[in-house]
Design a protein around this motif. Structure first.
Motif, short mmCIF file in Angstrom:
data_model
loop_
_atom_site.label_atom_id
_atom_site.label_comp_id
_atom_site.label_asym_id
_atom_site.label_seq_id
_atom_site.Cartn_x
_atom_site.Cartn_y
_atom_site.Cartn_z
N TRP A 84 0.84 -1.20 0.00
CA TRP A 84 0.00 0.00 0.00
C TRP A 84 0.87 1.24 0.00
N PRO A 85 0.71 2.10 -1.00
CA PRO A 85 1.49 3.35 -1.03
C PRO A 85 0.99 4.32 0.04
N GLU A 86 1.86 5.21 0.45
CA GLU A 86 1.42 6.28 1.34
C GLU A 86 0.48 7.18 0.54
N PRO A 87 -0.71 7.44 1.06
CA PRO A 87 -1.64 8.28 0.29
C PRO A 87 -1.14 9.73 0.27
N THR A 88 -1.35 10.37 -0.87
CA THR A 88 -1.05 11.79 -0.93
C THR A 88 -2.24 12.52 -0.33
N ASP A 89 -2.01 13.70 0.18
CA ASP A 89 -3.12 14.48 0.76
C ASP A 89 -4.23 14.69 -0.26
N GLN A 90 -3.81 14.98 -1.51
CA GLN A 90 -4.81 15.24 -2.54
C GLN A 90 -5.65 13.99 -2.80
N HIS A 91 -5.00 12.82 -2.95
CA HIS A 91 -5.74 11.58 -3.20
C HIS A 91 -6.63 11.23 -2.01
N GLU A 92 -6.11 11.43 -0.80
CA GLU A 92 -6.89 11.11 0.39
C GLU A 92 -8.17 11.95 0.43
N ARG A 93 -8.04 13.25 0.14
CA ARG A 93 -9.21 14.13 0.12
C ARG A 93 -10.19 13.71 -0.97
N GLU A 94 -9.66 13.43 -2.18
CA GLU A 94 -10.51 13.00 -3.30
C GLU A 94 -11.23 11.72 -2.96
N ASP A 95 -10.50 10.74 -2.44
CA ASP A 95 -11.09 9.44 -2.15
C ASP A 95 -12.19 9.56 -1.10
N ARG A 96 -11.94 10.37 -0.07
CA ARG A 96 -12.97 10.58 0.96
C ARG A 96 -14.19 11.26 0.34
N TRP A 97 -13.92 12.25 -0.53
CA TRP A 97 -15.00 12.98 -1.17
C TRP A 97 -15.88 12.03 -1.98
N PHE A 98 -15.25 11.12 -2.74
CA PHE A 98 -16.00 10.18 -3.58
C PHE A 98 -16.52 8.98 -2.80
N GLY A 99 -16.12 8.83 -1.54
CA GLY A 99 -16.57 7.70 -0.73
C GLY A 99 -15.87 6.40 -1.08
N LEU A 100 -14.62 6.51 -1.58
CA LEU A 100 -13.90 5.32 -2.00
C LEU A 100 -13.26 4.59 -0.84
N CYS A 101 -13.15 3.26 -0.98
CA CYS A 101 -12.33 2.46 -0.08
C CYS A 101 -10.88 2.91 -0.28
N TRP A 102 -10.12 2.92 0.78
CA TRP A 102 -8.73 3.38 0.70
C TRP A 102 -7.87 2.49 -0.20
N LYS A 103 -8.33 1.29 -0.55
CA LYS A 103 -7.56 0.36 -1.39
C LYS A 103 -7.78 0.56 -2.88
N THR A 104 -8.89 1.17 -3.26
CA THR A 104 -9.36 1.16 -4.65
C THR A 104 -8.32 1.67 -5.64
N ARG A 105 -7.80 2.86 -5.40
CA ARG A 105 -6.85 3.48 -6.32
C ARG A 105 -5.60 2.60 -6.49
#
Length: 165
Positions: A84-105
């Motif tokens: 699992w890569p360290e999430p970038t702040d931008q991806h973390e915000r986007e993923d939370r916004w879209f309601g994604l599981c943290w693994k999806t990307r």
């Protein structure tokens, strides 16, 4: 990801699909101890997984521990492990916004366009929509109830989907 056969991938989560936890909201509570969870890990489970026409990959927070603790109990060989890569702040915000599981990307990146199935207890429609928009290959995101684990109908659905490719 060169050097792999082009069989579809099956991303396997451990907690939930292989090791059920929690209570069925529609049944009376039953005790779930760590020992009873591990007792579910039998060679039959491993045989059913290896019978599927795909390449198995650990997609779990267990990471390499899945090869040390889970694979030998169910008779699987050492499997590739998604790191699992360290999430970038931008991806973390986007993923939370879209309601994604943290693994999806990370799984879409790991698959690199290859067809894949993913079994997990955290998959939602948001993940399915994101994968459809960002993955060039076919994908089956199969939600498994955390209290139940992989059941006969899950294996049947995975087998049908993988063989239809």
């Amino acid at each position: 990801m060169t050097g792999h056969t082009e069989r579809p991938l099956l991303f396997l989560d451990v907690d939930g699909p292989l090791l059920p936890f929690g209570e069925d909201p529609h049944r009376t509570p039953r005790g779930t101890t760590p020992d009873s969870r591990l007792a579910r890990l039998t060679s039959e489970l491993g045989n059913r997984l290896t019978a599927l026409p795909c390449e198995l990959v650990w997609a779990t927070t267990w990471e390499e521990e899945a090869n040390a603790e889970i694979a030998p109990r169910i008779g699987l060989p050492r499997l590739p492990v998604v790191k699992w890569p360290e999430p970038t702040d931008q991806h973390e915000r986007e993923d939370r916004w879209f309601g994604l599981c943290w693994k999806t990307r990370a799984l879409v990146n790991w698959a690199g366009g290859r067809p894949f199935a993913w079994v997990d207890d955290e998959i939602t429609d948001a993940d399915r929509e994101w994968v459809a928009a960002h993955h060039s290959g076919r994908a089956l995101l199969h939600h498994v109830e955390s209290y139940q684990g992989l059941a006969d109908e899950d294996f049947a659905a995975l087998d049908r989907w993988l063989r239809a490719l």
